[in-house]
Each structure stands twice: as C-alpha cells, then as structure tokens.
Design an enzyme around this catalytic site. Structure first.
Site, short mmCIF file in Angstrom:
data_model
loop_
_atom_site.label_atom_id
_atom_site.label_comp_id
_atom_site.label_asym_id
_atom_site.label_seq_id
_atom_site.Cartn_x
_atom_site.Cartn_y
_atom_site.Cartn_z
N LYS A 73 0.86 -1.24 -0.07
CA LYS A 73 0.09 0.06 -0.05
C LYS A 73 0.80 1.35 0.02
O LYS A 73 0.91 1.98 -0.96
CB LYS A 73 -0.78 0.09 1.26
CG LYS A 73 -1.68 -1.27 1.40
CD LYS A 73 -2.74 -1.10 2.33
CE LYS A 73 -2.24 -1.01 4.12
NZ LYS A 73 -1.42 -2.49 4.06
N ARG A 113 -10.48 -0.17 8.04
CA ARG A 113 -10.04 -1.58 8.24
C ARG A 113 -10.91 -2.45 9.18
O ARG A 113 -10.67 -3.55 9.36
CB ARG A 113 -8.65 -1.45 9.28
CG ARG A 113 -7.19 -1.04 8.46
CD ARG A 113 -6.53 -2.19 9.33
NE ARG A 113 -5.13 -1.86 9.67
CZ ARG A 113 -4.22 -1.51 8.83
NH1 ARG A 113 -4.45 -0.45 8.00
NH2 ARG A 113 -3.10 -1.45 9.31
N ARG A 119 11.65 -5.50 5.09
CA ARG A 119 11.33 -3.91 5.11
C ARG A 119 12.19 -3.08 5.68
O ARG A 119 12.52 -3.36 7.01
CB ARG A 119 9.70 -3.39 5.15
CG ARG A 119 9.61 -2.20 5.19
CD ARG A 119 8.18 -1.53 5.41
NE ARG A 119 7.49 -2.39 6.34
CZ ARG A 119 6.09 -2.62 6.49
NH1 ARG A 119 5.32 -2.06 5.40
NH2 ARG A 119 5.44 -3.26 7.19
N ARG A 179 10.98 -1.05 11.36
CA ARG A 179 9.62 -0.88 12.39
C ARG A 179 9.62 -2.06 13.32
O ARG A 179 9.93 -2.91 13.05
CB ARG A 179 8.22 -1.02 11.39
CG ARG A 179 7.84 0.39 11.17
CD ARG A 179 6.73 0.25 9.99
NE ARG A 179 5.69 -0.41 10.43
CZ ARG A 179 4.74 -0.50 9.57
NH1 ARG A 179 4.41 0.16 8.33
NH2 ARG A 179 3.72 -1.28 10.13
N ARG A 210 -0.91 -9.43 13.30
CA ARG A 210 -1.37 -8.24 12.33
C ARG A 210 -2.34 -8.95 11.25
O ARG A 210 -3.18 -8.76 10.79
CB ARG A 210 -0.19 -7.58 11.36
CG ARG A 210 0.51 -6.52 12.46
CD ARG A 210 1.88 -6.25 12.23
NE ARG A 210 1.82 -5.42 10.96
CZ ARG A 210 2.83 -5.05 10.31
NH1 ARG A 210 4.18 -5.56 10.82
NH2 ARG A 210 2.83 -4.48 9.53
P1 AP5 Z 1 4.74 -1.43 2.22
O1 AP5 Z 1 4.35 -0.68 0.50
O2 AP5 Z 1 5.37 -0.82 3.07
O3 AP5 Z 1 3.62 -2.19 2.33
P2 AP5 Z 1 2.12 -1.79 3.25
O4 AP5 Z 1 1.22 -2.47 2.56
O5 AP5 Z 1 2.18 -0.26 3.16
O6 AP5 Z 1 2.48 -2.24 4.56
P3 AP5 Z 1 2.47 -1.76 6.02
O7 AP5 Z 1 2.77 -2.98 7.07
O8 AP5 Z 1 2.67 -0.32 6.38
O9 AP5 Z 1 0.79 -2.14 6.32
P4 AP5 Z 1 0.20 -2.30 7.75
O10 AP5 Z 1 -1.07 -2.26 7.16
O11 AP5 Z 1 0.40 -3.51 8.42
O12 AP5 Z 1 0.88 -1.33 8.59
P5 AP5 Z 1 0.21 0.28 8.93
O13 AP5 Z 1 1.35 1.23 8.86
O14 AP5 Z 1 -1.03 0.79 8.22
O15 AP5 Z 1 5.68 -2.76 1.20
C1 AP5 Z 1 6.03 -3.61 2.36
C2 AP5 Z 1 7.60 -4.13 1.74
O16 AP5 Z 1 7.25 -5.09 0.66
C3 AP5 Z 1 8.46 -3.09 1.65
O17 AP5 Z 1 9.72 -3.59 2.00
C4 AP5 Z 1 8.29 -3.00 0.29
O18 AP5 Z 1 9.49 -2.59 -0.40
C5 AP5 Z 1 7.91 -4.14 -0.48
N1 AP5 Z 1 7.28 -4.37 -1.59
C6 AP5 Z 1 6.34 -3.45 -1.95
N2 AP5 Z 1 5.83 -3.81 -3.03
C7 AP5 Z 1 6.38 -4.82 -3.45
C8 AP5 Z 1 6.32 -5.73 -4.70
N3 AP5 Z 1 5.23 -5.44 -5.75
N4 AP5 Z 1 7.19 -6.52 -4.94
C9 AP5 Z 1 7.98 -6.93 -4.00
N5 AP5 Z 1 8.38 -6.27 -2.96
C10 AP5 Z 1 7.32 -4.98 -2.71
O19 AP5 Z 1 -0.27 -0.11 10.40
C11 AP5 Z 1 0.50 -0.31 11.40
C12 AP5 Z 1 -0.50 -0.29 12.71
O20 AP5 Z 1 -1.14 0.74 13.20
C13 AP5 Z 1 -1.46 -1.51 12.97
O21 AP5 Z 1 -0.81 -2.83 13.31
C14 AP5 Z 1 -2.51 -1.18 13.71
O22 AP5 Z 1 -1.88 -1.30 15.11
C15 AP5 Z 1 -2.36 0.70 13.67
N6 AP5 Z 1 -3.28 1.13 12.58
C16 AP5 Z 1 -3.35 1.37 11.53
N7 AP5 Z 1 -4.20 1.86 10.79
C17 AP5 Z 1 -5.47 1.25 11.62
C18 AP5 Z 1 -6.68 1.43 11.37
N8 AP5 Z 1 -7.46 2.01 10.70
N9 AP5 Z 1 -7.38 0.73 12.62
C19 AP5 Z 1 -6.74 0.19 13.57
N10 AP5 Z 1 -5.54 0.28 13.80
C20 AP5 Z 1 -4.61 0.94 12.83
#
Ligand code: AP5
Length: 213
Positions: free
Chosen positions: A18, A94, A129, A158, A169
């Site tokens: 994402k 989410r 990552r 992270r 997660r």
């Molecule tokens: P990346 O682009 O970083 O992936 P992402 O989908 O953004 O992953 P996140 O881990 O940030 O999502 P998440 O939903 O777990 O975390 P968030 O910060 O929202 O890519 C990942 C890796 O893969 C990178 O190394 C990249 O280089 C590689 N990559 C990408 N595309 C690729 C491809 N096509 N091919 C190969 N490699 C690739 O949430 C964190 C925490 O915050 C949650 O656990 C929760 O506690 C809280 N939180 C956030 N939002 C909410 C909500 N709405 N409600 C409740 N809690 C929430």
C-alpha cells in the site's frame, strides 16, 4: 467524482504494498496521502493523547480501538487540503465499524483498490522492509535495496515488522477484510499485488482513471 478531487481508498494485508503504491499515486493524482499507520506512528513519537492510547496496541500488532482512530481520520478529511485536492486513504477503513463511520459522516469514495497478496509472500516482505527516516521512502533489503551507502546506513526497521508480530497483524486483517470489502463492492477493484511494483502501479492507475472518467 463530486468535485474537490479524487477520493481513493487503498486496502490490503500488512506489507501488501500500500505505502509503496501510494508514493506514486499521490503524485500522479495530486491527492493528499493519509496513512493511518503513519499518522499513528507520528502520534506515538510526539506523545499525544492518541499516541498514548495507540502505542501498546501497535507494538503488539493489534488494531487500535475504533474510537481512537475514527475521530482522527474524520477530522483530517475535513481539513482544507483534503477537501480541495482529494485524498488517498491508506489503511483505513480496516474494520466494519470504521467503514460505517465514514458512511455515517457522508464520506464516499470514487474507487476502492484492494491489493491481493498471499500470506507467505507478506511475511518475506515484512521482515525485509526498511524505511529511510529522512525521506520516508520504503525499501526492501532483497527486492529494492538503496544504491546509496549513506541511505543504507540510516535505514530503520519498524518494531512491528517481526515474524511473530506479523502473525498477529495478519490475524487481525483476516478477521475484518471481507466485511470491509463488502462495504465497497460497487467501486471495488482487486489488483494482483505479487507483480513488480511498477506493474502493480500500472494496473492501479488504469483502474483509477476508469473510475474517475
Ligand atoms: P509496503 O508498501 O510498506 O506495504 P504496506 O501495505 O504499506 O504495509 P504496512 O505494513 O505499512 O501495512 P500495515 O497495514 O500492516 O501497517 P500500517 O502502518 O497501516 O511494502 C512492504 C514491503 O514490501 C516493503 O519492503 C516494500 O519495499 C516491499 N514491496 C512492496 N511492493 C512490492 C512488490 N510489488 N514486490 C516486491 N516487494 C514489494 O499499520 C500499522 C499499525 O497501526 C497496525 O498494526 C495498527 O496497530 C495501527 N493501525 C493503522 N491503521 C489502523 C486502523 N485503521 N485501525 C486500527 N489500527 C490501525
């Protein structure tokens, strides 16, 4: 779209790509990128009330309570930059309650993009990552390491990017994903997120263009 710029939602499992895609989409469409993960990490770092309420949940890989995050997102969407330029919601809604809160607030989107990536691929992406704290750019030690030695030396990992925490997660993700998708069936586009980032991006942009036409 009812004026005021594109309104986009991107969803998918942890590490489905994402954030990587949002870096490109936000520039192309000129929208405000709202990552609830980034917003919450900033709140934790700044020690705000929201940050204090969110910290323990985030550290253990759990979702923060709906009542903590919903108000933050609704307030942010009301700010003038989002109203004028449009927005790209990343990581929200989410849960069914979060989707309902948007609907109740009269917030609708033009396109709901879902990145489809199997769990075994996600674990590999999570553990490799790294993020550049200076630019916010996302790297992967195997798939997209930085060329610059200086950048490499300052990369950060992270605290929730461990094999153990990604399990939690993923559980939280699977418990909610179908209900969230169900709220957006009429504007939903499912994209194969296992392809190369630029290939994924091309499909996403084609879908957005179609939705906005
Ligand atoms: P990346 O682009 O970083 O992936 P992402 O989908 O953004 O992953 P996140 O881990 O940030 O999502 P998440 O939903 O777990 O975390 P968030 O910060 O929202 O890519 C990942 C890796 O893969 C990178 O190394 C990249 O280089 C590689 N990559 C990408 N595309 C690729 C491809 N096509 N091919 C190969 N490699 C690739 O949430 C964190 C925490 O915050 C949650 O656990 C929760 O506690 C809280 N939180 C956030 N939002 C909410 C909500 N709405 N409600 C409740 N809690 C929430």
């Amino acid at each position: 779209s009812s004026g005021g710029g594109p309104k986009l939602i991107i969803a998918g499992a942890p590490a489905s790509g994402k954030g990587t895609q949002c870096e490109i989409i936000k520039d192309k469409y000129g929208v405000v990128h709202l990552s609830t993960g980034d917003m919450l990490r900033a709140a934790v770092a700044a020690g705000t009330e929201v940050g204090k309420q969110a910290k323990d949940f985030m550290d253990s890989g759990k979702l923060v309570p709906d009542e903590v995050i919903i108000g933050v997102v609704k307030d942010r969407l009301d700010e003038s930059d989002c109203v004028e330029k449009g927005w790209l919601l990343d990581g929200f809604p989410r849960t069914p309650a979060q989707a309902q809160a948007l609907a109740d607030a009269g917030v609708s989107a033009d396109c709901f993009i879902f990145l489809n990536v199997p769990d075994d691929v996600l674990v590999e992406r999570v553990v490799g990552r790294r993020t550049d704290p200076e630019t916010g750019k996302i790297y992967h030690m195997t798939f997209s390491p930085p060329d610059d030695e200086e950048v490499l030396a300052r990369l950060e990992q992270r605290s929730d990017d461990t094999e153990e925490k990604v399990k939690v997660r993923l559980e939280q993700f699977h418990a909610n994903v179908e209900a969230v998708k169900g709220s957006y069936t009429d504007i939903s586009v499912e994209v194969d997120g296992t392809q190369k980032p630029d290939e994924v991006c091309a499909v996403i942009m084609e879908s957005i263009d179609k939705a906005l036409a």
